[in-house]
Design an enzyme around this catalytic site. Structure first.
Site, PDB file in Angstrom:
ATOM      1  N   GLN A   1       5.370  -2.948  -6.737  1.00  0.00           N
ATOM      2  CA  GLN A   1       6.255  -3.314  -5.642  1.00  0.00           C
ATOM      3  C   GLN A   1       5.495  -3.759  -4.394  1.00  0.00           C
ATOM      4  OE1 GLN A   1       9.025  -0.095  -4.968  1.00  0.00           O
ATOM      5  NE2 GLN A   1       9.499   0.132  -7.143  1.00  0.00           N
ATOM      6  N   CYS A   2       4.355  -4.334  -4.578  1.00  0.00           N
ATOM      7  CA  CYS A   2       3.496  -4.762  -3.472  1.00  0.00           C
ATOM      8  C   CYS A   2       3.682  -6.259  -3.220  1.00  0.00           C
ATOM      9  CB  CYS A   2       2.038  -4.468  -3.822  1.00  0.00           C
ATOM     10  SG  CYS A   2       0.835  -4.982  -2.579  1.00  0.00           S
TER      11      CYS A   2
END
Length: 230
Positions: free
Chosen positions: A102-103
């Site tokens: 989720q970066c």
């Protein structure tokens, strides 16, 4: 009266060999300078003042280096909890990456890692991905969810291992070794998701790249280690 007081102070502080000299032969004011100089030298030569916190850091790095000489000395867990002896990668060039799902760097890094792997996997190249949730809680899922995400969305064919810590007291031993082998520009600690370590065919860490360094930009360094002509 003043002269006598100064002489008495000097005599009580000087070392024993000087006490045997006649007090009439001792200089009155010039004697203070050598005493202070020797006093300073004695203090600064003490290890506790000279090294301080740096001593602990150096000692830790040396200990890590002496215990493990290459990547092949480590055993890690795969995503299913099985032990994997990294000795099975002997003779291969490795790119070790701490990944997250989720970066802001996820899409670009996973995409380029897949491209790099597809291009060089048959020439002795392997990517070792270690999920980590230490940066912005951007890898919160289970190992199964992480593997499914990487393999389904980005066609990751390289091994994805058990989720680990890369910094702090609970950091995985392999990451302690990687950081001790190649410190970062602003300290040894991993700064964010997708930090990259390049390992040669002998298991030596030869280079380290920042999270913002794209996988394709290190292709030139990879080809040198693989012996691939431009």
């Amino acid at each position: 009266m003043f002269r006598s007081s100064v002489r008495l102070l000097y005599i009580t502080r000087i070392s024993s060999p000087l006490l045997r000299r006649s007090s009439s032969r001792l200089p009155l004011f010039s004697s203070a300078k050598p005493f202070l100089s020797s006093h300073r030298i004695t203090i600064t030569s003490l290890p506790i003042f000279a090294t301080g916190a740096n001593f602990s850091r150096s000692e830790h790095s040396m200990a890590a280096s002496s215990e493990s000489k290459s990547i092949y000395d480590f055993t890690v867990k795969d995503a299913k909890g099985n032990d994997v002896d990294l000795n099975i990668y002997k003779g291969k060039v490795l790119l070790i990456v701490n990944v997250a799902s989720q970066c802001g760097l996820t899409n670009s890094n996973y995409t380029e890692l897949a491209q790099l792997y597809e291009k060089y996997k048959d020439q002795g190249f392997e990517i070792l991905a270690f999920p980590c949730n230490q940066f912005g809680n951007q890898e919160p899922g289970s190992n199964e969810e992480i593997v499914q995400f990487a393999c389904t969305r980005f066609k990751a064919e390289y091994p994805i291992f058990d989720k680990v810590d890369v910094n702090g007291e609970k950091a995985a031993p392999i990451y302690k070794f990687l950081k001790a082998s190649k410190g970062g520009l602003f300290g040894d600690g991993i700064k964010w998701n997708f930090a990259k370590f390049l390992v040669d065919k002998d298991g030596n860490v030869v280079d380290r790249y920042a999270p913002t360094t794209s996988p394709l930009s290190i292709e030139k360094d990879l080809k040198k280690l693989l012996g691939v002509k431009a």
